[in-house]
Scaffold this active site. Structure first.
Site, PDB file in Angstrom:
ATOM      1  N   HIS A  69     -46.525  10.603  43.139  1.00 25.04           N
ATOM      2  CA  HIS A  69     -47.638  10.122  41.774  1.00 25.04           C
ATOM      3  C   HIS A  69     -46.785   9.659  40.953  1.00 25.04           C
ATOM      4  CE1 HIS A  69     -49.928  13.073  43.595  1.00 25.04           C
ATOM      5  NE2 HIS A  69     -50.989  12.583  43.125  1.00 25.04           N
ATOM      6  N   GLU A 116     -58.558  15.456  52.601  1.00 27.36           N
ATOM      7  CA  GLU A 116     -57.010  15.275  52.667  1.00 27.36           C
ATOM      8  C   GLU A 116     -56.331  16.299  53.183  1.00 27.36           C
ATOM      9  OE1 GLU A 116     -56.059  14.346  48.428  1.00 27.36           O
ATOM     10  OE2 GLU A 116     -57.110  16.175  47.693  1.00 27.36           O
ATOM     11  N   CYS A 162     -59.570   6.741  48.563  1.00 18.35           N
ATOM     12  CA  CYS A 162     -58.926   6.494  47.394  1.00 18.35           C
ATOM     13  C   CYS A 162     -57.457   6.714  47.655  1.00 18.35           C
ATOM     14  CB  CYS A 162     -59.496   7.408  46.367  1.00 18.35           C
ATOM     15  SG  CYS A 162     -59.512   9.173  46.891  1.00 18.35           S
ATOM     16  N   ASP A 197     -52.145  12.467  51.201  1.00 15.71           N
ATOM     17  CA  ASP A 197     -51.957  13.769  51.616  1.00 15.71           C
ATOM     18  C   ASP A 197     -52.530  13.928  52.850  1.00 15.71           C
ATOM     19  OD1 ASP A 197     -50.968  15.320  49.283  1.00 15.71           O
ATOM     20  OD2 ASP A 197     -52.918  14.802  48.283  1.00 15.71           O
TER      21      ASP A 197
HETATM   22  C1  PEP Z   1     -54.602  11.247  48.194  1.00 19.85           C
HETATM   23  O1  PEP Z   1     -53.898  12.309  48.469  1.00 19.85           O
HETATM   24  O2  PEP Z   1     -54.682  10.361  49.042  1.00 19.85           O
HETATM   25  C2  PEP Z   1     -55.322  11.256  46.883  1.00 19.85           C
HETATM   26  C3  PEP Z   1     -55.888  10.018  46.491  1.00 19.85           C
HETATM   27  O3  PEP Z   1     -54.803  12.199  45.787  1.00 19.85           O
HETATM   28  P1  PEP Z   1     -53.466  12.154  45.123  1.00 19.85           P
HETATM   29  O4  PEP Z   1     -52.617  11.079  45.517  1.00 19.85           O
HETATM   30  O5  PEP Z   1     -53.628  12.297  43.626  1.00 19.85           O
HETATM   31  O6  PEP Z   1     -52.760  13.324  45.681  1.00 19.85           O
HETATM   32 MG    MG Z   2     -54.209  14.197  47.303  1.00 14.49          MG
END
Ligand code: PEP
Ligand code: MG
Length: 583
Positions: A195, A439, A510, A463
């Protein structure tokens, strides 16, 4: 020639772009502590040292409070009152002085007393008071730093444009770079889809992570080139390197200007297949960039960032105001608000039991699991989202759904929340769409069941890849094993997309895989309806889509799904680079 040796380091490209700046070194969080026996005479000196550390900590806290007051307002500034009270508490000051008198150094005395106080807090029944132990720990760390003469430098100390060099940065550190003069950053550890990296992309700050020992190799004030496209960092570059990179910066600027021309054109293949390109945000301020890059909505709003850099939970009104503002600015487009995904590498200092002490936080009390365990926190956010849905086009999405029962459990709380709002006469969109993130492999394998009960699916590859391949997304040691093109991933993606379409629902992605131009054609061929990517990536993905046909994209998917040779798959994808799209 520079006075210091030129170093070329290869790390992991975390956020694209090139930046040249001066190094600002941030120390590691860990403070080491040694017990020393001291004489009666020295005990007096230790007490003076301890009192001085307390005054320095107080001055530091007041200065921070004033800064918060100026930037965020009175309400936020008041949050640090609790810290000041702890600092004055005789339970800490008086007892530490007593302990020093027994013949130990101030650091050790403080450590022992804090241990005792924290232990007594852990015994309290009331959860709120019990969890204040984290505030005590924070204050204790601040005093300890002054005792050790090891103040951790904070981003707010930066006075000129800099490149941060740190062992590690948390997503909370990164988000605060918005207000600072940080032009780029480099870290010893970390992965491409951490993140910290994702926030950097949102802020459009070039970053390279996983450099292993840049903190041991760079010095304060060294000139550093951060090449976030290739994952290269050059410390003390030669004049020639500087010139080459300055030229490269200009070329990239020209490419960006060229891409801006695509802003109002549709994301449509040469054979008229239309997909949506939306953007990911983690802060309302990013809406400007979402619109200027031509995104057709927000496909992922990571709301957990509302919980960072503070010591109380956001109120329902804060949620409401925040989402309402984003949704209104985005009209006529929609905004997918993801309910909080705290845990994993996104810890907050809210003192919720379980999320700060887990051995495997990515497999722990994270995201929807945390919300189901703390329904009142979940409901506060749901109320804010629902109320805002009366004033914009809002969709709701749950993170880390692992199966149909979890979706139902979350929906049950959502329905209760809607009932409460109805009883209170508060308006919300009665037809609000609710999606599930896919995910976790168990969700991907049962996507047919989930798709029947959700309004849409959104694939979180960051994930999904880490859990399917058993590769920690933030660990640079296994970064080369993090393979979006692994056949297991491609098969899962196809399973999810097909399941969604069979249930008559649309499906988006996403995760970062959607933002990588190497995979765009495969994802179009698999049948993805929406790509949601960091704002700056929107025109790049759009350009690829406008240069390919659905027919050839489908043929590519068939080819690679039938190939067991990794290199062959990569070659097949590379062969399909398109004129002018190597950005
Ligand atoms: C993902 O896991 O791809 C996602 C979009 O959520 P995050 O990156 O916030 O875990
Ligand atoms: Mg995620």
């Amino acid at each position: 020639m520079p006075d210091r040796k030129t170093l070329i380091l290869q790390g992991i490209a975390a956020s694209p772009g090139i930046v040249i700046g001066k190094a600002f070194l941030m120390e590691d969080e860990e403070l080491c502590l040694v017990q020393k026996e001291i004489s009666k005479e020295d005990a007096k000196k230790e007490v003076i040292r301890f009192r001085e550390a307390i005054s320095k900590t107080r001055a530091e806290m007041i200065a921070t409070q004033e800064k918060i007051y100026k930037t965020l307002g009175k309400e936020y500034a008041r949050l640090s009152d609790a810290y000041l009270l702890i600092l004055e508490d005789p339970l800490i000051t008086r007892d530490v002085i007593k302990k020093i008198a027994e013949g130990v150094n101030a650091e050790y005395a403080l450590f022992r007393i804090l241990e005792k106080v924290i232990h007594s807090f852990e015994m309290i029944d009331d959860e709120y008071f019990r969890e204040r132990k984290h505030d005590i720990q924070d204050v204790g760390k601040k005093i300890l730093r002054h005792l050790l003469g090891k103040e951790r430098r904070v981003l707010a100390d930066i006075t000129s444009e800099s490149v941060i060099v740190a062992h590690n940065l948390t997503p909370a550190d990164t988000i605060s770079m918005r207000e600072n003069l940080v032009k780029g950053f480099t870290t010893d550890i970390g992965g491409r889809t951490s993140h910290t990296a994702i926030v950097a992309q949102g802020l459009e700050i070039p970053a390279v992570v996983g450099l292993r020992n840049i903190t041991g190799q760079a010095r304060e004030g060294d000139v550093i080139i951060v090449d976030g496209n290739q994952g290269i960092v050059i410390v003390n570059p030669t004049a020639e390197m500087l010139e080459n990179y300055r030229r490269e910066q200009e070329i990239q600027l020209a490419q960006i200007r060229e891409l801006e021309k695509l802003r109002d054109l549709p994301a449509q293949t040469t054979d008229s297949h239309r997909v949506t390109i939306a953007a990911n945000i983690d802060n309302p301020e990013e809406v400007k960039s979402v619109l200027s890059h031509g995104a057709e909505g927000i496909g992922l709003y990571r709301t957990e960032f509302l919980y960072f850099n503070r010591s109380t939970l956001p109120t329902e009104d804060e949620h409401y105001e925040n989402y309402r503002r984003v949704a209104q600015k985005m009209l006529p487009y929609s905004v997918i608000i993801r309910t909080i995904d705290l845990g994993g590498d996104k810890l907050s200092h809210l003192g919720l039991e379980g999320i700060t002490v887990e051995n495997n936080p990515f497999l722990g009390l994270r995201a929807i699991r945390l919300c189901l365990k703390y329904p009142s926190i979940f409901k506060t956010q749901l109320r804010g989202i629902l109320r805002a849905s009366a004033e914009g086009r809002i969709r709701l999405m749950y993170p880390m759904i692992s199966g149909i029962y979890e979706l139902r459990a979350a929906n049950k709380i959502l329905e209760e929340t809607k009932d409460e709002l109805r009883r209170e006469g508060k308006k919300f969109d009665e037809n609000i769409e609710v999606g599930a993130m896919i995910e976790v492999p168990s969700a991907a394998l049962t996507a047919d069941l989930i798709a029947r009960e959700a309004d849409f699916l959104s694939i979180g590859t960051n994930d999904l890849i880490q859990y399917t391949l058993a590769v920690d997304r933030v660990n640079e040691n296994v970064a080369s094993l993090y393979e979006p093109l692994h056949l297991a991933i491609l098969r899962l993606l196809k399973t999810v997309v097909d399941a969604s379409h069979n249930a008559g629902k649309w499906v988006g992605m996403c995760g970062e895989m959607a933002a990588d131009t190497n995979f765009t054609m495969v994802l179009v061929g698999i049948g993805l309806n929406e790509f949601s990517v960091s704002p700056a990536q929107v025109p790049k993905i759009k350009k690829i889509i406008r240069n390919i046909s659905l027919l050839e994209a489908k043929a590519l998917v068939t080819e690679i799904l039938n190939s067991t040779e990794r290199e062959v798959i990569i070659q097949k994808i590379k062969r399909r680079e398109f004129k002018g799209t190597n950005i």
